[in-house]
Scaffold this motif. Structure first.
Motif, PDB file in Angstrom:
ATOM      1  N   SER A 167      -1.814  -0.936   7.263  1.00  0.00           N
ATOM      2  CA  SER A 167      -2.570  -1.761   6.597  1.00  0.00           C
ATOM      3  C   SER A 167      -2.906  -2.836   7.723  1.00  0.00           C
ATOM      4  CB  SER A 167      -2.124  -2.386   5.323  1.00  0.00           C
ATOM      5  OG  SER A 167      -1.019  -3.280   5.675  1.00  0.00           O
ATOM      6  N   TRP A 174      -2.771  -5.857   6.979  1.00  0.00           N
ATOM      7  CA  TRP A 174      -1.686  -6.874   6.828  1.00  0.00           C
ATOM      8  C   TRP A 174      -0.576  -6.505   7.679  1.00  0.00           C
ATOM      9  CZ3 TRP A 174       3.533  -7.106   5.858  1.00  0.00           C
ATOM     10  CH2 TRP A 174       4.241  -8.077   5.616  1.00  0.00           C
ATOM     11  N   ARG A 175      -0.275  -5.400   7.799  1.00  0.00           N
ATOM     12  CA  ARG A 175       1.021  -4.775   8.638  1.00  0.00           C
ATOM     13  C   ARG A 175       0.705  -5.147   9.964  1.00  0.00           C
ATOM     14  NH1 ARG A 175       5.868  -4.544   7.062  1.00  0.00           N
ATOM     15  NH2 ARG A 175       4.825  -3.244   5.445  1.00  0.00           N
ATOM     16  N   ASP A 196       9.857  -8.525   4.601  1.00  0.00           N
ATOM     17  CA  ASP A 196       8.767  -8.223   3.688  1.00  0.00           C
ATOM     18  C   ASP A 196       9.023  -7.503   2.437  1.00  0.00           C
ATOM     19  OD1 ASP A 196       7.476  -6.300   6.372  1.00  0.00           O
ATOM     20  OD2 ASP A 196       6.819  -5.739   3.922  1.00  0.00           O
ATOM     21  N   PRO A 204       7.493  -3.217  -3.095  1.00  0.00           N
ATOM     22  CA  PRO A 204       6.565  -3.946  -3.381  1.00  0.00           C
ATOM     23  C   PRO A 204       5.582  -2.878  -4.436  1.00  0.00           C
ATOM     24  CG  PRO A 204       6.064  -3.506  -1.016  1.00  0.00           C
ATOM     25  CD  PRO A 204       7.616  -3.061  -1.616  1.00  0.00           C
ATOM     26  N   ARG A 235       5.245  -4.749  -7.828  1.00  0.00           N
ATOM     27  CA  ARG A 235       3.866  -5.267  -8.092  1.00  0.00           C
ATOM     28  C   ARG A 235       3.276  -4.355  -9.497  1.00  0.00           C
ATOM     29  NH1 ARG A 235       1.713  -5.167  -1.689  1.00  0.00           N
ATOM     30  NH2 ARG A 235       2.894  -7.198  -1.269  1.00  0.00           N
ATOM     31  N   PHE A 280      -0.519   2.462   0.261  1.00  0.00           N
ATOM     32  CA  PHE A 280      -0.928   1.340   1.149  1.00  0.00           C
ATOM     33  C   PHE A 280      -2.107   1.676   2.292  1.00  0.00           C
ATOM     34  CE2 PHE A 280       3.314  -0.595  -0.061  1.00  0.00           C
ATOM     35  CZ  PHE A 280       2.661  -1.652  -0.812  1.00  0.00           C
ATOM     36  N   ASP A 315      -2.456  -9.330  -0.485  1.00  0.00           N
ATOM     37  CA  ASP A 315      -2.411  -9.769   0.740  1.00  0.00           C
ATOM     38  C   ASP A 315      -3.215 -10.921   1.340  1.00  0.00           C
ATOM     39  OD1 ASP A 315      -0.726  -7.496   1.308  1.00  0.00           O
ATOM     40  OD2 ASP A 315      -2.016  -6.250   2.181  1.00  0.00           O
ATOM     41  N   LEU A 326      -0.206 -12.605   0.685  1.00  0.00           N
ATOM     42  CA  LEU A 326       1.141 -12.329   1.256  1.00  0.00           C
ATOM     43  C   LEU A 326       1.194 -12.931   2.606  1.00  0.00           C
ATOM     44  CD1 LEU A 326       3.893 -11.060   0.879  1.00  0.00           C
ATOM     45  CD2 LEU A 326       2.884  -8.834   1.903  1.00  0.00           C
TER      46      LEU A 326
HETATM   47  O1  AHR Z   1       5.233  -4.801   2.263  1.00  0.00           O
HETATM   48  C1  AHR Z   1       4.182  -5.426   2.183  1.00  0.00           C
HETATM   49  C2  AHR Z   1       3.120  -4.440   2.038  1.00  0.00           C
HETATM   50  O2  AHR Z   1       3.128  -3.614   2.732  1.00  0.00           O
HETATM   51  C3  AHR Z   1       1.730  -5.293   2.225  1.00  0.00           C
HETATM   52  O3  AHR Z   1       1.182  -5.647   0.923  1.00  0.00           O
HETATM   53  C4  AHR Z   1       0.822  -3.820   2.330  1.00  0.00           C
HETATM   54  O4  AHR Z   1      -0.359  -4.169   2.977  1.00  0.00           O
HETATM   55  C5  AHR Z   1       1.872  -3.533   3.571  1.00  0.00           C
HETATM   56  O5  AHR Z   1       1.392  -1.988   3.865  1.00  0.00           O
END
Ligand code: AHR
Length: 323
Positions: free
Chosen positions: A42, A44-45, A118, A170, A174, A198, A254, A274
């Motif tokens: 992602s 975010w990653r 995370d 998560p 979530r 993801f 995110d 996040l």
């Molecule tokens: O662990 C966090 C999550 O991992 C994030 O929300 C997601 O985008 C990533 O792949």
């Protein structure tokens, strides 16, 4: 190094290249940290990896990162390679929650502290890691669910959920938090829920199947466990002639630049932040631990703030070069 896909051979090469196998510290005076990262699933990653490199540079730390391509066995191999290199500490972003005890015991036997980044793990022995820098992922789900129930106040709403990686903390949390929040609103019904791992690509396919099964007109809202999956879902909805952000409410997690762009364009409604800066606090707690030897906080909790379209343009501008 962080390609979205790649072969196991490439991964093995990466570990071999970075391993010195001496069993002694290889930092030449520098602190050496091995980071068993998940991959690049992602935006975010990718941002978390980028910020970890920056934080390490700022502190003069030799950070060695391995990309597990979302596979636990690759992360376990990477941890073993870091142990063989005699690193000073290991960061682990665990792709799934279970199955870590054996390798963490090996790190413990080698007296190498492990910090979780995370994501959390399921273990009875909390001494297997020094600390965890994570958000409260159940809370994130609750924030998303509370936002949705307020938007639809009293009106019937069939929501579909795109979950993260099966077995990851998560994804489990979530879902739990969101389920708890919508349980208070009998008008909100979870119509369908499936994993999109993801990633945008898988989430797009999942959303296409939801639209086919439910009928476009019957979907009132989409909840995705990350923004990338929401971007994939938005694409699927648009291709099906739906109007996400207008006729279909969206909420995800995110706060990456692309979701702010979608919000500014009117295609998305909400995201829960996040922070990608997980490594910075982890380096700081390690430095304090090294200095005074006192066990740090077991959980360093990062904040989870809800963002809405009113600030989307400004947030996009602020974040687009940071991520
Ligand atoms: O662990 C966090 C999550 O991992 C994030 O929300 C997601 O985008 C990533 O792949």
């Amino acid at each position: 190094m962080f390609a979205r896909s790649g072969s196991f051979a490439a991964f093995a090469m990466l570990v071999l290249l970075s391993a010195c196998g001496s069993g002694q510290s290889a930092g030449g005076g520098k602190t050496v940290v091995g980071f068993a990262q998940i991959g690049s699933e992602s935006g975010w990653r990718a941002a978390e990896t980028k910020m970890a490199k920056l934080s390490a540079e700022q502190r003069g730390i030799d950070l060695r990162i391995s990309d597990a391509q979302q596979r636990q066995e690759n992360q376990i191999k990477a941890i073993r390679a870091f142990i063989a290199q005699g690193v000073d500490a290991i960061f682990l972003a665990p792709v799934v929650a279970t199955g870590w005890d054996a390798v963490l015991k090996e790190a413990q036997a080698a007296k190498i502290p492990v910090v979780l980044l995370d994501r959390s793990i399921d273990t009875v022995d909390k001494n297997l890691y020094l600390s965890a820098v994570t958000s409260d992922t159940v809370h994130e789900g609750r924030v998303a669910g509370d936002w949705l129930t307020k938007q639809v106040a009293g009106k019937p709403c069939r929501v579909v959920e795109i979950q993260g990686t099966v077995g990851s903390s998560p994804a489990t949390n979530r879902k739990k938090g969101f389920d708890e929040a919508i349980a208070k609103a009998p008008n909100v019904k979870l119509a369908r829920s499936q994993s999109g791992d993801f990633t945008r690509t898988k989430a797009k396919e999942v959303m296409e199947s939801f639209v086919k099964a439910e009928g476009a007109a019957n979907i009132c809202a989409v909840y995705a466990h990350n923004d990338d999956m929401m971007i994939g879902a938005i694409q699927a909805m648009k291709e099906a002639g739906m109007k996400p952000g207008k006729d279909v409410l969206t909420v995800s997690i995110d706060a990456v630049p692309d979701i702010f762009k979608a919000m500014a364009d009117g295609d998305a409604n909400a995201t829960v932040e996040l922070t990608p800066d997980m490594a910075g606090p982890a380096f700081d707690l390690l430095a304090a631990y090294k200095k005074d030897g006192k066990a740090p906080q077991k959980w360093v909790q990062t904040p989870s703030k809800l963002y809405l379209p009113d600030t989307a343009g400004a947030e996009y501008e602020r974040r687009k070069n940071l991520y």
